[in-house]
Design a protein around this motif. Sequence first.
Motif, PDB file in Angstrom:
ATOM      1  N   GLU A  82       6.166   2.219   1.298  1.00 22.07           N
ATOM      2  CA  GLU A  82       6.059   0.784   1.070  1.00 22.07           C
ATOM      3  C   GLU A  82       4.614   0.287   1.085  1.00 22.07           C
ATOM      4  N   PRO A 110       1.203   2.784  -1.466  1.00 18.35           N
ATOM      5  CA  PRO A 110       1.031   2.579  -2.914  1.00 18.35           C
ATOM      6  C   PRO A 110       0.297   1.284  -3.251  1.00 18.35           C
ATOM      7  N   GLN A 111       0.547   0.222  -2.502  1.00 17.12           N
ATOM      8  CA  GLN A 111      -0.166  -1.031  -2.738  1.00 17.12           C
ATOM      9  C   GLN A 111      -1.561  -0.996  -2.113  1.00 17.12           C
ATOM     10  N   ALA A 112      -1.703  -0.276  -0.997  1.00 20.78           N
ATOM     11  CA  ALA A 112      -2.991  -0.237  -0.313  1.00 20.78           C
ATOM     12  C   ALA A 112      -4.046   0.472  -1.154  1.00 20.78           C
ATOM     13  N   HIS A 113      -3.644   1.479  -1.937  1.00 18.39           N
ATOM     14  CA  HIS A 113      -4.608   2.203  -2.767  1.00 18.39           C
ATOM     15  C   HIS A 113      -5.209   1.287  -3.833  1.00 18.39           C
ATOM     16  N   LEU A 114      -4.447   0.306  -4.270  1.00 22.70           N
ATOM     17  CA  LEU A 114      -4.986  -0.641  -5.240  1.00 22.70           C
ATOM     18  C   LEU A 114      -6.068  -1.507  -4.623  1.00 22.70           C
ATOM     19  N   LEU A 115      -5.935  -1.795  -3.311  1.00 22.10           N
ATOM     20  CA  LEU A 115      -6.907  -2.641  -2.636  1.00 22.10           C
ATOM     21  C   LEU A 115      -8.182  -1.886  -2.291  1.00 22.10           C
ATOM     22  N   ASP A 158       7.588  -7.273   6.582  1.00 21.73           N
ATOM     23  CA  ASP A 158       6.675  -8.115   5.807  1.00 21.73           C
ATOM     24  C   ASP A 158       5.496  -8.573   6.654  1.00 21.73           C
ATOM     25  N   LYS A 213       3.203  -5.689   7.165  1.00 14.16           N
ATOM     26  CA  LYS A 213       2.424  -5.427   5.960  1.00 14.16           C
ATOM     27  C   LYS A 213       1.248  -6.400   5.864  1.00 14.16           C
ATOM     28  N   PHE A 262      -2.641  -5.278   5.671  1.00 16.84           N
ATOM     29  CA  PHE A 262      -3.449  -5.684   4.520  1.00 16.84           C
ATOM     30  C   PHE A 262      -4.678  -6.471   4.957  1.00 16.84           C
TER      31      PHE A 262
END
Length: 486
Positions: free
Chosen positions: A347, A350-355, A376, A379, A383
């Motif tokens: 969860e 995958p989003q953290a690599h974009l940041l 949530d 997360k 973040f």
Amino acid sequence: MKMIRWHERSLRTRLTVLYVALLTLLLSGLGVLFYFDMRTFLFSTTAVRLRAQAKPVIERWLVEAPLDAAGVPSLHPIAENLARDLTSRDTTALILDSDAALLANGRRLPEEPLPAPVDPERMALALAGENEITYTVMVGDQHTMVLLIPLRPQPGHPTILGVAQLNTPLTVVDQLLWREQRLILVGSLLTILLGVAGSFWLTSSALRPLRRMTDACRRIAAGDFSERVNLPYLQSAEAKDEVIQLAGAFNDMITRIENTFAAQQRFIADAAHELRTPLTAIKGTLEVLLRGSQDDPANAKRLLRAMYSETERLSRLAEQLLDLTRLQNGIILHRTSFDLERWLREEFLPQAHLLTRDRRLELQPGGAAVVNADPDALKQVLFNLLDNAVQHTAQGEAIQIGWETTRAVVRVWVVDDGEGIPAEDLPHVFAPFYRGDRSRSRLRGGAGLGLTIVQGIVHAHGGQVHVASAPGKGTQVTFTLECVQS
């Protein structure tokens, strides 16, 4: 005239009235109890005295009485002499036979008391053998005690020859009781008056701190948050007085209110400052465009990009302010139990690599751990921490996310290889809008709210958050979560 209701009167008046009322009831009850106890004692003492005086006289005359045909002493020959010997200046004796007929009246002199009329019912009881018969009646204008003594041939003999009725006025007893009544009444009145004075002093001294607190509240309501209630022994840790404890709690509350109010003022000032910077930039850019820069496509595009960047900054700041407001009003968590490692890999990462873009993101597993948290909210915590780490980590450097488990909690950390935080800034990193290097932070787009939001969410989960850092050695932010199983 308008009547003042009980609950509308001052507390001192109500306490004084209640105290005096209770004191009056107590004194009245004790006075009545003492009076009747004294009355009973005097009456019984008088009866015992009459019996003690009459007993040897009766026994002597019964021994000297002639015997009738049945061998029983006869009262008729000795009745006059017996009645006369039992009569004195304060006692009159009547001798009655077994049929309650009057045999002799011992009164001869006018100064001797008048005898009481014979009471048939009580006389019947005495003739039936009852020994302890004492009662009082009014004879003329005198309160008189009547004592009935059954006459027997010998003590304990079942035969009743007659009854000796002794009458004695209770004038002395009544005078003594009246004197006691006056003493009780005067003593009660004096005690009540002293009680009123003492209650006024007691309530005044007890309520004086409350009046000081009232005055302090008025001054605080007028805006003076530096006002405090100063009472003797207020700083003593062993103070047992409830009002002193209340004053101490009141001062602590005002201190917290003052600090909160000051923090809100600082927050508003910092928020206004943070909002003013991008707004000023946008305004300046628009002014340049209005002066004709829009005719130069390259320059206009550059200015529009600058406005877009400032608008994004305003949007992020508004979202952080909304998040902070929700935290201050009480965050609502939707807790669930989930496997931390699986959740991070599927969860979050995958989003953290974009940041992280061109920074390396490394995961350091600490063993199986099931946490009880809001996914949530967790997360958002990670973040925010990751965003801070990206801003302070050079390209190509590593950012690490790891955890370790104990029996009760899971310790999660985010570590970067950035420039670190000076020691003097560490105590303030969770304060809203605080930035150790404001110029560089502003260039990076930070508003100083990320760690404040992180702390609020972690505290809402019942955990703790800690920052460890040193200049040139990077920063590690650690927080704890409830561990369901490990």
